[in-house]
Design an enzyme around this catalytic site. Structure first.
Site, PDB file in Angstrom:
ATOM      1  N   ASN A   9       0.868  -1.186   0.000  1.00  0.00           N
ATOM      2  CA  ASN A   9       0.000   0.000   0.000  1.00  0.00           C
ATOM      3  C   ASN A   9       0.904   1.235   0.000  1.00  0.00           C
ATOM      4  O   ASN A   9       1.462   1.588   1.039  1.00  0.00           O
ATOM      5  CB  ASN A   9      -0.888  -0.052   1.258  1.00  0.00           C
ATOM      6  CG  ASN A   9      -1.689   1.229   1.453  1.00  0.00           C
ATOM      7  OD1 ASN A   9      -1.809   2.049   0.541  1.00  0.00           O
ATOM      8  ND2 ASN A   9      -2.259   1.396   2.644  1.00  0.00           N
ATOM      9  N   TRP A  10       1.007   1.861  -1.166  1.00  0.00           N
ATOM     10  CA  TRP A  10       1.913   3.013  -1.286  1.00  0.00           C
ATOM     11  C   TRP A  10       1.376   4.243  -0.551  1.00  0.00           C
ATOM     12  O   TRP A  10       2.091   5.211  -0.376  1.00  0.00           O
ATOM     13  CB  TRP A  10       2.128   3.381  -2.747  1.00  0.00           C
ATOM     14  CG  TRP A  10       2.872   2.371  -3.571  1.00  0.00           C
ATOM     15  CD1 TRP A  10       3.127   1.054  -3.263  1.00  0.00           C
ATOM     16  CD2 TRP A  10       3.466   2.593  -4.853  1.00  0.00           C
ATOM     17  NE1 TRP A  10       3.830   0.456  -4.281  1.00  0.00           N
ATOM     18  CE2 TRP A  10       4.058   1.380  -5.273  1.00  0.00           C
ATOM     19  CE3 TRP A  10       3.556   3.705  -5.710  1.00  0.00           C
ATOM     20  CZ2 TRP A  10       4.721   1.246  -6.494  1.00  0.00           C
ATOM     21  CZ3 TRP A  10       4.209   3.577  -6.925  1.00  0.00           C
ATOM     22  CH2 TRP A  10       4.793   2.363  -7.300  1.00  0.00           C
ATOM     23  N   LYS A  11       0.098   4.213  -0.201  1.00  0.00           N
ATOM     24  CA  LYS A  11      -0.571   5.388   0.406  1.00  0.00           C
ATOM     25  C   LYS A  11      -0.358   6.606  -0.492  1.00  0.00           C
ATOM     26  O   LYS A  11      -0.285   6.459  -1.714  1.00  0.00           O
ATOM     27  CB  LYS A  11      -0.051   5.626   1.827  1.00  0.00           C
ATOM     28  CG  LYS A  11      -0.071   4.354   2.675  1.00  0.00           C
ATOM     29  CD  LYS A  11       0.102   4.629   4.128  1.00  0.00           C
ATOM     30  CE  LYS A  11       0.250   3.317   4.866  1.00  0.00           C
ATOM     31  NZ  LYS A  11       0.161   3.447   6.300  1.00  0.00           N
ATOM     32  N   HIS A  96      -9.280   0.675   4.942  1.00  0.00           N
ATOM     33  CA  HIS A  96      -8.004   0.874   5.646  1.00  0.00           C
ATOM     34  C   HIS A  96      -8.244   1.790   6.844  1.00  0.00           C
ATOM     35  O   HIS A  96      -9.081   2.699   6.784  1.00  0.00           O
ATOM     36  CB  HIS A  96      -6.980   1.498   4.687  1.00  0.00           C
ATOM     37  CG  HIS A  96      -5.598   1.525   5.256  1.00  0.00           C
ATOM     38  ND1 HIS A  96      -5.199   2.496   6.144  1.00  0.00           N
ATOM     39  CD2 HIS A  96      -4.554   0.696   5.102  1.00  0.00           C
ATOM     40  CE1 HIS A  96      -3.935   2.248   6.498  1.00  0.00           C
ATOM     41  NE2 HIS A  96      -3.518   1.167   5.887  1.00  0.00           N
ATOM     42  N   GLU A  98      -6.731   4.248   7.935  1.00  0.00           N
ATOM     43  CA  GLU A  98      -6.607   5.691   7.655  1.00  0.00           C
ATOM     44  C   GLU A  98      -7.871   6.226   6.986  1.00  0.00           C
ATOM     45  O   GLU A  98      -8.262   7.374   7.204  1.00  0.00           O
ATOM     46  CB  GLU A  98      -5.357   5.947   6.790  1.00  0.00           C
ATOM     47  CG  GLU A  98      -4.090   5.766   7.623  1.00  0.00           C
ATOM     48  CD  GLU A  98      -2.879   5.271   6.863  1.00  0.00           C
ATOM     49  OE1 GLU A  98      -2.846   5.360   5.621  1.00  0.00           O
ATOM     50  OE2 GLU A  98      -1.940   4.769   7.529  1.00  0.00           O
ATOM     51  N   GLU A 168      -5.083  -5.474  10.546  1.00  0.00           N
ATOM     52  CA  GLU A 168      -4.076  -4.444  10.750  1.00  0.00           C
ATOM     53  C   GLU A 168      -4.342  -3.720  12.070  1.00  0.00           C
ATOM     54  O   GLU A 168      -5.182  -2.804  12.115  1.00  0.00           O
ATOM     55  CB  GLU A 168      -4.144  -3.423   9.612  1.00  0.00           C
ATOM     56  CG  GLU A 168      -3.868  -3.992   8.258  1.00  0.00           C
ATOM     57  CD  GLU A 168      -3.312  -2.922   7.323  1.00  0.00           C
ATOM     58  OE1 GLU A 168      -2.173  -3.076   6.904  1.00  0.00           O
ATOM     59  OE2 GLU A 168      -4.002  -1.931   7.075  1.00  0.00           O
ATOM     60  N   GLY A 174       2.539   1.976  10.735  1.00  0.00           N
ATOM     61  CA  GLY A 174       3.441   3.115  10.585  1.00  0.00           C
ATOM     62  C   GLY A 174       4.141   3.527  11.870  1.00  0.00           C
ATOM     63  O   GLY A 174       4.723   4.605  11.946  1.00  0.00           O
ATOM     64  N   SER A 214       3.687  -2.474  10.292  1.00  0.00           N
ATOM     65  CA  SER A 214       5.146  -2.454  10.457  1.00  0.00           C
ATOM     66  C   SER A 214       5.832  -3.761  10.042  1.00  0.00           C
ATOM     67  O   SER A 214       6.797  -4.176  10.674  1.00  0.00           O
ATOM     68  CB  SER A 214       5.510  -2.067  11.895  1.00  0.00           C
ATOM     69  OG  SER A 214       5.050  -0.755  12.173  1.00  0.00           O
TER      70      SER A 214
HETATM   71  C1  PEP Z   1      -0.557  -0.091   6.109  1.00  0.00           C
HETATM   72  O1  PEP Z   1      -0.662   1.092   5.878  1.00  0.00           O
HETATM   73  O2  PEP Z   1      -1.424  -0.860   5.702  1.00  0.00           O
HETATM   74  C2  PEP Z   1       0.589  -0.535   6.884  1.00  0.00           C
HETATM   75  C3  PEP Z   1       0.546  -1.735   7.368  1.00  0.00           C
HETATM   76  O3  PEP Z   1       1.611   0.359   7.069  1.00  0.00           O
HETATM   77  P1  PEP Z   1       3.051   0.048   7.730  1.00  0.00           P
HETATM   78  O4  PEP Z   1       3.560  -1.218   7.079  1.00  0.00           O
HETATM   79  O5  PEP Z   1       3.898   1.235   7.399  1.00  0.00           O
HETATM   80  O6  PEP Z   1       2.836  -0.133   9.183  1.00  0.00           O
END
Ligand code: PEP
Length: 252
Positions: A9-11, A96, A98, A168, A174, A214
């Site tokens: 997921n590049w966001k 997600h 976010e 998640e 993050g 992470s």
């Molecule tokens: C995500 O945004 O889905 C995610 C898991 O981010 P990160 O790997 O940076 O924790």
């Protein structure tokens, strides 16, 4: 035997030029994938059509980070499943944390999008996860149960078999704070149990579930080899070809 599916997921990262660079790097590192492992990238909308062209001949597949639940119309700023398909997407991340936190996505609106994605021929990657406060209050299982049941309301067994569920924990996204393999496995097992309740065990055993939060090359292997964890949804570490490729290799 479920495939292992690693999605990046590049966001809101990488402009058009940077996207070309990252995709070319990934193509070089992932010219072939380990047996039973799939790799998906989910760049920002504006890079999708270009990514589709760049990925011709590559085993890397394409997904989007969100969508709206209509095909077209007066919905300024939104992107439809039909548009995503025309830009080469096979997958779409829905719900997600976010999106839930900043853009008002709820279990009900995610459920609407999941249904639309499925009728449009897109595979939804449906995200669930508890906050730190909820974990500390010992209500993780309740939160996940509510989210899974809400997001999957009226989804058929045939459709859930095609879908992906990403667990998640919000406190691990993050933050560099990864769930321990046991913590992650426990929630994945809960999700598999919920799927068994809803659809029976034959169907539940077919659903791919990813862990996200992470994931890095040095913690991926242990997480990905838990019995109920079938892949990873990767944020930060997918922005570098080396680290995303290393996570994909760790899934072997
Ligand atoms: C995500 O945004 O889905 C995610 C898991 O981010 P990160 O790997 O940076 O924790």
């Amino acid at each position: 035997m479920r495939n292992k599916i690693i999605a990046g997921n590049w966001k809101m990262n990488k402009d058009l030029n940077e996207s070309v660079e990252l995709i070319n790097g990934l193509k070089a590192k992932l010219a072939t994938l380990p047996k039973g492992v799939q790799a998906i990238i989910c760049p920002p909308y504006i890079s999708l059509a270009q990514a589709k062209d760049l990925l011709k001949g590559s085993p890397i597949e394409l997904g989007a980070q969100n969508m709206y639940h209509e095909d077209e119309g007066a919905f300024t700023g939104e992107i439809s499943p039909k548009m995503l398909k025309s830009a080469g997407c096979k997958y779409v991340i829905l719900g997600h944390s976010e999106r839930r936190q900043y853009f008002g996505d709820t279990d009900a609106s995610i459920n609407t999008k999941v249904k639309k994605a499925l009728t449009s021929g897109l595979i939804p990657i449906i995200c669930v996860g508890e906050t730190l406060q909820e974990r500390e209050k010992n209500i993780t299982n309740q939160v996940i149960t509510t989210q899974v049941k809400g997001c999957l309301k009226d989804i058929s067994a045939a459709d859930i078999e095609k879908s992906i569920i990403a667990y998640e924990p919000v406190w691990a996204i993050g933050t560099g704070k990864v769930a321990t393999p046991q913590q992650a496995q426990d929630v994945h097992k809960l999700i598999r149990g919920l799927l068994t309740q809803l659809y029976g065990s034959a169907t539940a055993e077919k659903v791919v579930t990813q862990y996200g939060g992470s994931v890095k090359p040095d913690n991926a292997k242990e997480l990905l080899h838990q019995p109920d964890i079938d892949g990873a949804l990767v944020g930060g570490a997918c922005l570098k070809a080396d680290s995303f490729a290393a996570i994909v290799q760790a899934a072997e």
